[in-house]
Enzyme design. Structure first.
Site, PDB file in Angstrom:
ATOM      1  N   HIS A   1      66.120  14.208  22.166  1.00  0.00           N
ATOM      2  CA  HIS A   1      66.468  13.715  20.838  1.00  0.00           C
ATOM      3  C   HIS A   1      67.589  14.569  20.247  1.00  0.00           C
ATOM      4  CE1 HIS A   1      63.523  16.864  20.019  1.00  0.00           C
ATOM      5  NE2 HIS A   1      63.828  16.846  18.727  1.00  0.00           N
TER       6      HIS A   1
ATOM      7  N   HIS B   1      67.984  16.417  17.457  1.00  0.00           N
ATOM      8  CA  HIS B   1      67.822  17.564  16.573  1.00  0.00           C
ATOM      9  C   HIS B   1      68.569  18.764  17.161  1.00  0.00           C
ATOM     10  CE1 HIS B   1      64.070  16.023  14.226  1.00  0.00           C
ATOM     11  NE2 HIS B   1      65.199  15.694  13.640  1.00  0.00           N
TER      12      HIS B   1
ATOM     13  N   ASP C   1      68.138  21.935  17.599  1.00  0.00           N
ATOM     14  CA  ASP C   1      67.571  22.907  18.536  1.00  0.00           C
ATOM     15  C   ASP C   1      67.464  22.360  19.952  1.00  0.00           C
ATOM     16  OD1 ASP C   1      65.568  21.244  17.305  1.00  0.00           O
ATOM     17  OD2 ASP C   1      64.009  22.500  18.177  1.00  0.00           O
ATOM     18  N   HIS C   2      67.852  21.096  20.130  1.00  0.00           N
ATOM     19  CA  HIS C   2      67.825  20.488  21.463  1.00  0.00           C
ATOM     20  C   HIS C   2      69.215  20.131  21.980  1.00  0.00           C
ATOM     21  CE1 HIS C   2      63.356  19.802  21.625  1.00  0.00           C
ATOM     22  NE2 HIS C   2      63.534  20.022  20.329  1.00  0.00           N
TER      23      HIS C   2
ATOM     24  N   HIS D   1      58.375  10.615  16.584  1.00  0.00           N
ATOM     25  CA  HIS D   1      58.977  11.776  15.936  1.00  0.00           C
ATOM     26  C   HIS D   1      59.789  11.296  14.739  1.00  0.00           C
ATOM     27  CE1 HIS D   1      59.938  15.957  15.700  1.00  0.00           C
ATOM     28  NE2 HIS D   1      61.223  15.822  15.993  1.00  0.00           N
TER      29      HIS D   1
ATOM     30  N   ASP E   1      59.925  16.149  21.363  1.00  0.00           N
ATOM     31  CA  ASP E   1      59.059  16.396  20.208  1.00  0.00           C
ATOM     32  C   ASP E   1      58.310  15.113  19.850  1.00  0.00           C
ATOM     33  OD1 ASP E   1      60.352  18.766  20.336  1.00  0.00           O
ATOM     34  OD2 ASP E   1      61.180  18.708  18.305  1.00  0.00           O
TER      35      ASP E   1
ATOM     36  N   HIS F   1      57.875  24.717  23.354  1.00  0.00           N
ATOM     37  CA  HIS F   1      58.288  24.414  21.972  1.00  0.00           C
ATOM     38  C   HIS F   1      57.301  25.059  20.992  1.00  0.00           C
ATOM     39  CE1 HIS F   1      59.639  21.954  18.490  1.00  0.00           C
ATOM     40  NE2 HIS F   1      60.774  21.853  19.181  1.00  0.00           N
TER      41      HIS F   1
END
Length: 313
Positions: A63, A65, A67-68, A140, A211, A269
């Site tokens: 996805h 976001h 942090d990914h 999510h 997530d 995670h």
């Protein structure tokens, strides 16, 4: 087939855990590795690992976001400097193509290799001679996907001496039998491929989820998997917080592993609030439900066990 954890933290990096990135190494099968997510500084983690950036073949994004994905531009640029010339394919949710292309354009980054960006939908997103990759949408705050990587069965070796004893010389017929195809000889004899192949080895299955809250898609992707990699951001006493932010607890991950009848659960995670002995709370919570559970740490690896060979039909 090995899983190598480059980053196992949630949201933002800490001194103990970098943000998310997982490598699936398949040196024996293909000579390289795949990445699942690419958080900030992933290329730095690769430099401190046994992996070689030039050998990266595919990147699967769960996805969008930060942090990914924030590590992607730097990694793409550095791959050229590390001698990467072979094609690289990136798979991810809608928007990943525009984000990467505009970032590379504005930074005037030039790649020395072909780059393919595939915006995915649910279903099979990749299939070749060795693997298939299936994806499904999880639950999510943004579109988040999980990936099911299934290794194809490895056929047994061709029993060449047995064929020679029947007076059959090497040639195209050997290739057909090796592929599992029955052969009709000109003299009327029929050769059943199964009689001339040794034991085949079943393929392994690895499910790597983005997530997510608990959902049916997780169970679908994880069903009977050899390994399930599941986010476990919080302990169960923070269930309400996890639910609010569309995440899972260690208990949630363990329940999914149990219901899906997987062989091994690996939790990742992890919120930065869990340090040292506090991490054991997550591990113990999961093990009370699903004993064969591991808590991933940065630079930790897990070798996916090979399966026992079986007789061909």
């Amino acid at each position: 087939m090995d899983l190598y954890f480059l980053g196992t933290g949630a949201g933002m990096p800490s001194k103990q855990r970098n943000v998310t990135s997982i490598a699936l190494s398949y040196v024996d099968e293909r000579g390289g590795f795949w990445l699942f997510d690419c958080g900030e500084a992933t290329q730095h983690r690769i430099m401190h690992s046994p992996l070689r950036l030039s050998k990266l073949e595919k990147l699967f994004v769960t996805h969008l976001h930060g942090d990914h994905i924030y590590g992607i531009p730097g990694l793409l640029a550095s791959r050229s400097y590390h001698g990467g010339e072979t094609p690289l394919a990136i798979y991810g949710p809608k928007g990943i193509k525009h984000w990467i292309e505009i970032t590379l354009k504005l930074s005037q980054s030039r790649l020395n290799y072909p780059l393919e960006i595939v915006e995915i939908e649910e279903g099979i997103v990749l299939e070749d001679d060795h693997f298939s990759v299936e994806t499904a949408r999880l639950e999510h705050r943004v579109d988040s996907y999980g990936y099911r990587v299934k290794e194809k069965e490895k056929p047994g070796r061709l029993l060449i001496e047995k064929l020679r004893n029947l007076g059959i010389p090497s040639g195209p017929l050997y290739g057909k039998l090796k592929q599992g195809l029955d052969v009709d000889l000109e003299d009327g004899r029929k050769l059943a491929a199964g009689e001339f192949l040794g034991l085949s080895t079943p393929g392994r299955t690895v499910a790597i989820l983005g997530d997510t809250r608990v959902c049916e898609a997780s169970l679908k992707l994880a069903e009977n998997a050899d390994v399930l990699v599941h986010e476990s951001t919080f302990a169960s006493k923070l269930h309400d917080l996890a639910f609010k932010y569309h995440h899972s607890t260690a208990k949630d991950a363990a329940m999914t592993a149990k219901k899906a009848a997987v062989q091994t659960l690996i939790m990742t995670h992890i919120s930065s609030r869990y340090q040292g002995e506090e991490e054991e709370e997550l591990l113990n919570e999961a093990k009370s439900i699903f004993p064969n559970t591991f808590l991933a740490r940065d630079f930790w690896s897990y070798a996916v066990p090979s399966k026992k060979a079986k007789q061909n039909k």
